[in-house]
Scaffold this motif. Structure first.
Motif, PDB file in Angstrom:
ATOM      1  N   GLY A  56      -1.922  17.208  -5.763  1.00 45.16           N
ATOM      2  CA  GLY A  56      -2.786  16.623  -4.755  1.00 45.16           C
ATOM      3  C   GLY A  56      -4.234  16.477  -5.135  1.00 45.16           C
ATOM      4  N   SER A  57      -4.628  16.943  -6.297  1.00 44.38           N
ATOM      5  CA  SER A  57      -6.033  16.825  -6.691  1.00 44.38           C
ATOM      6  C   SER A  57      -6.139  16.482  -8.161  1.00 44.38           C
ATOM      7  CB  SER A  57      -6.785  18.139  -6.420  1.00 44.38           C
ATOM      8  OG  SER A  57      -6.369  19.152  -7.316  1.00 44.38           O
ATOM      9  N   ILE A  58      -7.206  15.817  -8.512  1.00 46.19           N
ATOM     10  CA  ILE A  58      -7.425  15.453  -9.912  1.00 46.19           C
ATOM     11  C   ILE A  58      -7.714  16.698 -10.739  1.00 46.19           C
ATOM     12  CG2 ILE A  58      -9.916  15.048  -9.731  1.00 46.19           C
ATOM     13  CD1 ILE A  58      -9.356  12.483 -11.455  1.00 46.19           C
ATOM     14  N   SER A  59      -8.247  17.748 -10.096  1.00 49.78           N
ATOM     15  CA  SER A  59      -8.456  19.022 -10.789  1.00 49.78           C
ATOM     16  C   SER A  59      -7.120  19.655 -11.161  1.00 49.78           C
ATOM     17  CB  SER A  59      -9.254  19.981  -9.896  1.00 49.78           C
ATOM     18  OG  SER A  59     -10.485  19.419  -9.511  1.00 49.78           O
ATOM     19  N   GLY A  60      -6.172  19.628 -10.216  1.00 44.55           N
ATOM     20  CA  GLY A  60      -4.853  20.185 -10.496  1.00 44.55           C
ATOM     21  C   GLY A  60      -4.115  19.419 -11.574  1.00 44.55           C
ATOM     22  N   LEU A  61      -4.253  18.098 -11.582  1.00 41.83           N
ATOM     23  CA  LEU A  61      -3.618  17.293 -12.619  1.00 41.83           C
ATOM     24  C   LEU A  61      -4.213  17.594 -13.988  1.00 41.83           C
ATOM     25  CD1 LEU A  61      -3.340  13.879 -10.755  1.00 41.83           C
ATOM     26  CD2 LEU A  61      -1.464  15.417 -11.351  1.00 41.83           C
ATOM     27  N   ALA A  62      -5.527  17.845 -14.028  1.00 42.59           N
ATOM     28  CA  ALA A  62      -6.172  18.207 -15.288  1.00 42.59           C
ATOM     29  C   ALA A  62      -5.617  19.532 -15.812  1.00 42.59           C
ATOM     30  CB  ALA A  62      -7.689  18.301 -15.102  1.00 42.59           C
ATOM     31  N   LEU A  63      -5.390  20.497 -14.904  1.00 38.96           N
ATOM     32  CA  LEU A  63      -4.808  21.781 -15.296  1.00 38.96           C
ATOM     33  C   LEU A  63      -3.380  21.598 -15.813  1.00 38.96           C
ATOM     34  CD1 LEU A  63      -4.779  24.903 -15.361  1.00 38.96           C
ATOM     35  CD2 LEU A  63      -3.990  24.836 -12.982  1.00 38.96           C
ATOM     36  N   MET A  64      -2.585  20.792 -15.130  1.00 38.91           N
ATOM     37  CA  MET A  64      -1.211  20.556 -15.550  1.00 38.91           C
ATOM     38  C   MET A  64      -1.166  19.927 -16.938  1.00 38.91           C
ATOM     39  SD  MET A  64       0.311  19.118 -11.927  1.00 38.91           S
ATOM     40  CE  MET A  64       1.970  18.861 -12.539  1.00 38.91           C
ATOM     41  N   LEU A  86       0.836  -1.204   0.000  1.00 39.16           N
ATOM     42  CA  LEU A  86       0.000   0.000   0.000  1.00 39.16           C
ATOM     43  C   LEU A  86       0.870   1.254   0.000  1.00 39.16           C
ATOM     44  CD1 LEU A  86      -2.842   1.311   0.258  1.00 39.16           C
ATOM     45  CD2 LEU A  86      -2.504   1.263   2.736  1.00 39.16           C
ATOM     46  N   LEU A  87       1.901   1.281   0.828  1.00 41.43           N
ATOM     47  CA  LEU A  87       2.766   2.456   0.906  1.00 41.43           C
ATOM     48  C   LEU A  87       3.536   2.668  -0.395  1.00 41.43           C
ATOM     49  CD1 LEU A  87       4.174   2.081   4.546  1.00 41.43           C
ATOM     50  CD2 LEU A  87       2.349   3.587   3.736  1.00 41.43           C
ATOM     51  N   ILE A  88       4.014   1.572  -0.999  1.00 38.25           N
ATOM     52  CA  ILE A  88       4.686   1.695  -2.298  1.00 38.25           C
ATOM     53  C   ILE A  88       3.714   2.227  -3.349  1.00 38.25           C
ATOM     54  CG2 ILE A  88       5.776   0.396  -4.173  1.00 38.25           C
ATOM     55  CD1 ILE A  88       6.923  -1.477  -2.012  1.00 38.25           C
ATOM     56  N   GLY A  89       2.485   1.738  -3.298  1.00 39.61           N
ATOM     57  CA  GLY A  89       1.465   2.240  -4.216  1.00 39.61           C
ATOM     58  C   GLY A  89       1.220   3.728  -4.029  1.00 39.61           C
ATOM     59  N   PHE A  90       1.175   4.198  -2.776  1.00 37.06           N
ATOM     60  CA  PHE A  90       0.990   5.620  -2.501  1.00 37.06           C
ATOM     61  C   PHE A  90       2.157   6.445  -3.059  1.00 37.06           C
ATOM     62  CE2 PHE A  90      -2.028   5.339   1.414  1.00 37.06           C
ATOM     63  CZ  PHE A  90      -3.059   5.001   0.552  1.00 37.06           C
ATOM     64  N   VAL A  91       3.369   5.916  -2.931  1.00 30.74           N
ATOM     65  CA  VAL A  91       4.531   6.618  -3.480  1.00 30.74           C
ATOM     66  C   VAL A  91       4.425   6.718  -4.995  1.00 30.74           C
ATOM     67  CG1 VAL A  91       7.032   6.488  -3.825  1.00 30.74           C
ATOM     68  CG2 VAL A  91       6.056   5.997  -1.574  1.00 30.74           C
ATOM     69  N   LEU A  92       4.026   5.636  -5.644  1.00 34.81           N
ATOM     70  CA  LEU A  92       3.879   5.654  -7.103  1.00 34.81           C
ATOM     71  C   LEU A  92       2.758   6.594  -7.533  1.00 34.81           C
ATOM     72  CD1 LEU A  92       4.306   1.844  -7.912  1.00 34.81           C
ATOM     73  CD2 LEU A  92       5.935   3.690  -8.360  1.00 34.81           C
ATOM     74  N   ILE A  93       1.680   6.656  -6.750  1.00 34.25           N
ATOM     75  CA  ILE A  93       0.592   7.587  -7.062  1.00 34.25           C
ATOM     76  C   ILE A  93       1.075   9.032  -6.922  1.00 34.25           C
ATOM     77  CG2 ILE A  93      -1.641   8.462  -6.240  1.00 34.25           C
ATOM     78  CD1 ILE A  93      -2.323   5.544  -5.499  1.00 34.25           C
ATOM     79  N   ALA A  94       1.827   9.301  -5.844  1.00 36.46           N
ATOM     80  CA  ALA A  94       2.328  10.657  -5.608  1.00 36.46           C
ATOM     81  C   ALA A  94       3.313  11.096  -6.682  1.00 36.46           C
ATOM     82  CB  ALA A  94       2.983  10.743  -4.229  1.00 36.46           C
ATOM     83  N   THR A  95       4.054  10.154  -7.248  1.00 39.84           N
ATOM     84  CA  THR A  95       5.060  10.483  -8.272  1.00 39.84           C
ATOM     85  C   THR A  95       4.562  10.154  -9.678  1.00 39.84           C
ATOM     86  OG1 THR A  95       6.091   8.297  -7.982  1.00 39.84           O
ATOM     87  CG2 THR A  95       6.962  10.123  -6.665  1.00 39.84           C
ATOM     88  N   GLY A  96       3.265   9.939  -9.816  1.00 41.96           N
ATOM     89  CA  GLY A  96       2.709   9.527 -11.107  1.00 41.96           C
ATOM     90  C   GLY A  96       2.929  10.537 -12.216  1.00 41.96           C
ATOM     91  N   TYR A  97       2.949  11.839 -11.858  1.00 45.18           N
ATOM     92  CA  TYR A  97       3.148  12.869 -12.881  1.00 45.18           C
ATOM     93  C   TYR A  97       4.546  12.774 -13.486  1.00 45.18           C
ATOM     94  CZ  TYR A  97       3.634  17.459 -15.031  1.00 45.18           C
ATOM     95  OH  TYR A  97       3.867  18.474 -15.914  1.00 45.18           O
TER      96      TYR A  97
END
Length: 465
Positions: free
Chosen positions: A424-432, A9-20
């Motif tokens: 931190g948000s799907i809205s922010g990722l959409a903007l990026m 789970l923690l590795i998954g969270f790291v990959l999610i946080a660094t997904g960009y």
């Protein structure tokens, strides 16, 4: 094995946080973590069940002989399905509300927004765009609202630098508006569905903090704009399955869709049924009205490409899979008993809901707000009055009853993390993705002011608590 499941789970969270940076899809990561967690759980099911559910398993056996097959059957029928049901409630609600938005959008029910945006006063345009986004996001999911407004903004403004500023304002409004209601963001929806909050109390408690967290950075952005801005003359978009509805038909469908969403909390209070059932009821009525109004176009070749909605559908499907994956992953960790130790640690060493809230906000700056919020929500169950009566620290224990301050602080702080950094948000990722906004530029121009707005919002919640 519990440590292995937690590590995944923690590795998954790291990959999610660094997904960009890694370009690995967060929905795929969440689904893999959720699946792997339950597969590993069931491999050591006997140990987990006997430590967490010995009485339930004994009742399930009803005198039969314990075996590996019975253990797996018990996990599948009595443990796993509970978490599938909770995740399905949220996913079905999102599916219903996003379909409602698509029906309204395809019928031109939001075209009036472009009429409101026809002003060359840059500051006025920014505030109109922000207020409309805030209002829509409070009633619909953030991704749909943000995508729709960013598409409109992109067609309206030719200057990329200005589009970046207006896009930041849209993200701020979407995150704050979504955090205001239980139906505007998956975090609030989960809290509502598990009985941690009621719709009216939740919105009343977060109204002023959300307005502060939204208004302060939006005002800062407005100061960075010139007095006037150039607009592109655009016609109403052709959605592929465009309709010929008149003005009153479109207004009627908009009232039915938005009014129906407002009625869902009342539906839940009256029937005590899951909110997704109310959303499906609204969707069915809107669908029927849509077919009545558009009966002449239903079998015509005009019903073809829908570029914007299909792009929207791709994002919403990912969101729903992501939500389900996170719910399953945290459920697997919860069943190992590790979260109970985390709760004991928090009670013994932190013992302060405001510190936990600030921690939530800091983590959600880089990790998805939903994953962060679900992690902190799962630590504590919703307490009842009997548990409260026996508590040694009554004020602290009262934070975890229905409408307790803990649930509101976690929901608010996790949502505001996406204002500080767009990761931190799907809205922010959409903007990026749409406007090629970099994290450093975002924080320098708006993120640090959003941080101040968030802290002022937290201070306001503390003062009125």
């Amino acid at each position: 094995m519990a440590l292995v499941i937690v590590s995944i789970l923690l590795i998954g969270f790291v990959l999610i946080a660094t997904g960009y940076a890694t370009n690995v899809n967060r929905a795929a990561i969440a689904m893999f973590v959720g699946t792997a967690g339950w597969v590993l759980y069931i491999c050591y099911g006997t140990d987990f069940v006997m430590s967490q559910h010995p009485d339930g398993y004994a009742d399930f056996l009803a005198g039969a002989t314990a075996s590996s097959s019975n253990i797996k059957q018990y996990i599948a029928q009595d443990i796993f399905i509970k978490y599938v049901g909770r995740g399905a409630e949220i996913v079905l609600f999102l599916l219903a509300t996003m379909t409602i938005v698509e029906i309204l959008n395809n019928n031109g029910c939001f075209d009036f927004i472009q009429e409101l945006l026809k002003t060359r006063n840059s500051k006025k345009l920014l505030w109109i765009m922000s207020i409309v986004t805030f209002a829509i996001s409070a009633n619909m999911d953030n991704l749909t609202t943000t995508t729709m407004m960013l598409v409109m903004m992109h067609k309206l403004l030719p200057n990329r630098r200005q589009r970046m500023i207006y896009g930041c304002a849209i993200v701020l409004a979407a995150n704050c508006g979504g955090a205001l209601t239980v139906i505007g963001d998956p975090n609030g929806l989960v809290l509502w569905s598990i009985g941690a909050v009621t719709a009216t109390d939740f919105s009343a408690s977060l109204a002023l903090p959300c307005l502060i967290a939204w208004g302060l950075p939006t005002y800062w952005l407005s100061r960075r704009l010139p007095e006037h801005t150039d607009l592109q003359c655009t016609t109403m978009p052709y959605r592929g399955d465009d309709t010929n509805l008149n003005k009153w038909q479109r207004v009627g469908m908009l009232i039915l869709g938005i009014g129906g969403l407002w009625f869902i909390p009342t539906f839940h209070n009256i029937t005590k049924l899951s909110p997704f059932l109310g959303a499906l009821c609204v969707l069915s009525l809107l669908w029927i009205v849509n077919e009545i109004f558009n009966h002449k176009l239903m079998n015509v070749d005009q019903m073809i490409q829908r570029k914007i909605p299909r792009a929207l559908q791709y994002g919403t499907i990912q969101l729903m899979l992501f939500v389900m994956g996170i719910m399953l992953a945290i459920g697997a960790v919860n069943e190992t008993g590790v979260i109970e130790h985390v709760a004991d640690f928090c009670n013994a060493h932190i013992h302060n809901v405001w510190v936990m809230g600030i921690t939530t906000g800091c983590i959600s700056c880089v990790l998805d707000s939903f994953a962060t919020c679900m992690s902190f929500i799962s630590i504590f169950p919703v307490a009842d009055l009997e548990q409260l009566a026996g508590a040694s620290d009554l004020q602290y224990a009262s934070s975890f009853v229905q409408n307790g301050v803990y649930w509101k602080v976690i929901a608010f702080c996790s949502a505001m993390g996406g204002n500080i950094l767009p990761l931190g948000s799907i809205s922010g990722l959409a903007l990026m993705k749409m406007e090629k906004v970099h994290v450093g530029w975002y924080f320098k121009n708006v993120g640090f002011v959003a941080l101040i707005g968030w802290l002022l919002g937290i201070a306001t919640m503390w003062a009125f608590n």
